[in-house]
Design a protein around this motif. Structure first.
Motif, mmCIF file in Angstrom:
data_model
loop_
_atom_site.group_PDB
_atom_site.id
_atom_site.type_symbol
_atom_site.label_atom_id
_atom_site.label_comp_id
_atom_site.label_asym_id
_atom_site.label_seq_id
_atom_site.Cartn_x
_atom_site.Cartn_y
_atom_site.Cartn_z
ATOM 1 N N VAL A 103 0.848 -1.190 0.000
ATOM 2 C CA VAL A 103 0.000 0.000 0.000
ATOM 3 C C VAL A 103 0.886 1.243 0.000
ATOM 4 O O VAL A 103 1.873 1.323 0.738
ATOM 5 C CB VAL A 103 -0.932 0.001 1.223
ATOM 6 C CG1 VAL A 103 -1.652 1.343 1.367
ATOM 7 C CG2 VAL A 103 -1.951 -1.131 1.117
ATOM 8 N N GLY A 104 0.524 2.213 -0.832
ATOM 9 C CA GLY A 104 1.285 3.450 -0.927
ATOM 10 C C GLY A 104 2.279 3.485 -2.062
ATOM 11 O O GLY A 104 2.790 4.557 -2.403
ATOM 12 N N ASP A 105 2.582 2.330 -2.672
ATOM 13 C CA ASP A 105 3.495 2.305 -3.808
ATOM 14 C C ASP A 105 2.895 3.055 -4.997
ATOM 15 O O ASP A 105 1.674 3.073 -5.202
ATOM 16 C CB ASP A 105 3.784 0.865 -4.246
ATOM 17 C CG ASP A 105 4.719 0.136 -3.314
ATOM 18 O OD1 ASP A 105 5.225 0.753 -2.366
ATOM 19 O OD2 ASP A 105 4.934 -1.081 -3.526
ATOM 20 N N LEU A 106 3.761 3.643 -5.813
ATOM 21 C CA LEU A 106 3.355 4.247 -7.076
ATOM 22 C C LEU A 106 3.619 3.224 -8.163
ATOM 23 O O LEU A 106 4.735 2.696 -8.273
ATOM 24 C CB LEU A 106 4.149 5.522 -7.331
ATOM 25 C CG LEU A 106 3.687 6.407 -8.500
ATOM 26 C CD1 LEU A 106 2.289 6.959 -8.215
ATOM 27 C CD2 LEU A 106 4.670 7.540 -8.728
ATOM 28 N N VAL A 107 2.601 2.918 -8.967
ATOM 29 C CA VAL A 107 2.729 1.863 -9.971
ATOM 30 C C VAL A 107 2.312 2.371 -11.344
ATOM 31 O O VAL A 107 1.563 3.339 -11.469
ATOM 32 C CB VAL A 107 1.876 0.622 -9.597
ATOM 33 C CG1 VAL A 107 2.335 0.028 -8.281
ATOM 34 C CG2 VAL A 107 0.391 0.967 -9.538
ATOM 35 N N GLN A 108 2.796 1.675 -12.371
ATOM 36 C CA GLN A 108 2.430 1.954 -13.758
ATOM 37 C C GLN A 108 1.659 0.754 -14.289
ATOM 38 O O GLN A 108 2.236 -0.308 -14.539
ATOM 39 C CB GLN A 108 3.681 2.168 -14.601
ATOM 40 C CG GLN A 108 3.409 2.331 -16.091
ATOM 41 C CD GLN A 108 2.754 3.656 -16.410
ATOM 42 O OE1 GLN A 108 3.284 4.704 -16.093
ATOM 43 N NE2 GLN A 108 1.581 3.606 -17.042
ATOM 44 N N PRO A 109 0.324 0.878 -14.460
ATOM 45 C CA PRO A 109 -0.430 -0.238 -15.036
ATOM 46 C C PRO A 109 -0.005 -0.496 -16.479
ATOM 47 O O PRO A 109 0.328 0.430 -17.222
ATOM 48 C CB PRO A 109 -1.886 0.241 -14.961
ATOM 49 C CG PRO A 109 -1.892 1.320 -13.923
ATOM 50 C CD PRO A 109 -0.549 1.981 -14.034
ATOM 51 N N ALA A 110 -0.022 -1.760 -16.879
ATOM 52 C CA ALA A 110 0.386 -2.111 -18.238
ATOM 53 C C ALA A 110 -0.581 -1.567 -19.274
ATOM 54 O O ALA A 110 -0.194 -1.340 -20.422
ATOM 55 C CB ALA A 110 0.489 -3.633 -18.358
ATOM 56 N N VAL A 139 0.427 -8.516 -11.132
ATOM 57 C CA VAL A 139 1.266 -8.649 -12.327
ATOM 58 C C VAL A 139 0.784 -7.753 -13.461
ATOM 59 O O VAL A 139 1.403 -7.723 -14.526
ATOM 60 C CB VAL A 139 1.336 -10.112 -12.800
ATOM 61 C CG1 VAL A 139 2.076 -10.963 -11.781
ATOM 62 C CG2 VAL A 139 -0.056 -10.666 -13.077
ATOM 63 N N GLY A 140 -0.288 -7.009 -13.231
ATOM 64 C CA GLY A 140 -0.765 -6.062 -14.226
ATOM 65 C C GLY A 140 -0.120 -4.696 -14.100
ATOM 66 O O GLY A 140 -0.465 -3.785 -14.863
ATOM 67 N N VAL A 141 0.802 -4.531 -13.152
ATOM 68 C CA VAL A 141 1.454 -3.234 -12.951
ATOM 69 C C VAL A 141 2.950 -3.444 -12.735
ATOM 70 O O VAL A 141 3.404 -4.554 -12.472
ATOM 71 C CB VAL A 141 0.864 -2.483 -11.728
ATOM 72 C CG1 VAL A 141 -0.645 -2.334 -11.854
ATOM 73 C CG2 VAL A 141 1.234 -3.184 -10.420
ATOM 74 N N GLU A 142 3.704 -2.356 -12.834
ATOM 75 C CA GLU A 142 5.102 -2.354 -12.417
ATOM 76 C C GLU A 142 5.288 -1.255 -11.375
ATOM 77 O O GLU A 142 4.775 -0.144 -11.547
ATOM 78 C CB GLU A 142 6.039 -2.137 -13.605
ATOM 79 C CG GLU A 142 6.101 -3.342 -14.525
ATOM 80 C CD GLU A 142 7.296 -3.320 -15.453
ATOM 81 O OE1 GLU A 142 8.251 -2.566 -15.172
ATOM 82 O OE2 GLU A 142 7.281 -4.049 -16.460
ATOM 83 N N VAL A 143 5.987 -1.573 -10.310
ATOM 84 C CA VAL A 143 6.234 -0.597 -9.253
ATOM 85 C C VAL A 143 7.244 0.432 -9.748
ATOM 86 O O VAL A 143 8.342 0.075 -10.186
ATOM 87 C CB VAL A 143 6.746 -1.284 -7.972
ATOM 88 C CG1 VAL A 143 7.147 -0.245 -6.935
ATOM 89 C CG2 VAL A 143 5.679 -2.218 -7.411
ATOM 90 N N VAL A 144 6.864 1.701 -9.658
ATOM 91 C CA VAL A 144 7.741 2.797 -10.053
ATOM 92 C C VAL A 144 8.540 3.308 -8.854
ATOM 93 O O VAL A 144 9.728 3.592 -8.946
ATOM 94 C CB VAL A 144 6.924 3.944 -10.685
ATOM 95 C CG1 VAL A 144 7.814 5.135 -11.023
ATOM 96 C CG2 VAL A 144 6.177 3.453 -11.912
ATOM 97 N N SER A 145 7.871 3.423 -7.706
ATOM 98 C CA SER A 145 8.568 3.819 -6.475
ATOM 99 C C SER A 145 7.822 3.251 -5.289
ATOM 100 O O SER A 145 6.593 3.104 -5.317
ATOM 101 C CB SER A 145 8.688 5.345 -6.362
ATOM 102 O OG SER A 145 7.406 5.937 -6.285
#
Length: 216
Positions: A57-64, A95-101
């Motif tokens: 929780v709180g991570d910034l992610v980029q959805p695919a 697995v539908g996102v990648e963690v950015v920070s």
């Protein structure tokens, strides 16, 4: 075939094995989350070595399937699903996102455990050890047998005086006193203390019994 120590090395040598080849990529369409395990992002699930991350929780992610980055508001370690912000909150597989920070948390003070009960200390260390839910294997039951200890003198990383201090003198810490082996090191007997210093979640650290006095 019997392995022999290389020349000019002591008998108690460490066998040096060739590097392992990289793991084959994982087909994300066939990826199945292991209930109760950390929820992995796309890069981590592909098995790309140190690339990728477990999600909290709180991570910034980029959805695919999106062009904007979004914030994680919930993580379900049983299903592997996460909830993210956006025009409308939505739930999807990790697995539908990648963690950015990673989510940011304030530094842990050295006097964290002063003036609180053992039960409160176990709760607080559980939060830190799990990186606030990123690694669900760290639970209060994991720390059930741990007790308070007091650091006698500065304890440096790997007992190297030139290395950073893991435990400052006088610090109250949480200790597992049962002398179980840590990372395969069963001798000499050790205590296991929980180090809360560093930019990543703290880690269990083997220390010698004379370095930390247990509180009675």
């Amino acid at each position: 075939m019997t392995c022999q120590p290389p020349l000019n090395e002591p008998a108690a040598y460490i066998l040096r094995l060739p590097p392992r080849p990289p793991a084959p990529p994982v087909n994300l369409d066939a990826y199945v989350h292991d209930p109760g395990s950390p929820v992995l992002d796309r890069a981590a699930a592909r098995g790309q070595g140190s690339v990728g991350s477990a999600i909290a929780v709180g991570d910034l992610v980029q959805p695919a399937d999106a062009t904007t980055r979004q914030r994680v508001t919930a993580v379900d370690h049983h299903t592997g699903q996460i909830t993210i912000t956006g025009d409308e909150p939505r739930t999807l597989a990790g697995v539908g996102v990648e963690v950015v920070s990673h989510a940011e948390h304030p530094p842990v003070p050295d006097d964290l455990l002063e003036g609180i009960t053992l039960e409160q200390a176990r709760t607080r260390i559980t939060e830190i050890a799990s990186d606030y839910g990123r690694y669900p294997q760290y639970t209060k039951s994991y720390f059930a047998g741990w007790v308070f200890g007091r650091v006698v003198a500065d304890i440096h990383w790997r007992n190297d005086p030139a290395a950073p201090v893991d435990f400052p003198a006088g610090q109250r810490v949480l200790v597992r006193p049962d002398n179980r082996p840590v990372y395969g090191a069963s001798s000499p007997h050790t205590l296991t203390a929980y180090c809360t210093r560093g930019t990543r979640p703290g880690i269990p650290t083997a220390v010698l019994p004379h370095q930390i006095h247990l509180e009675r």
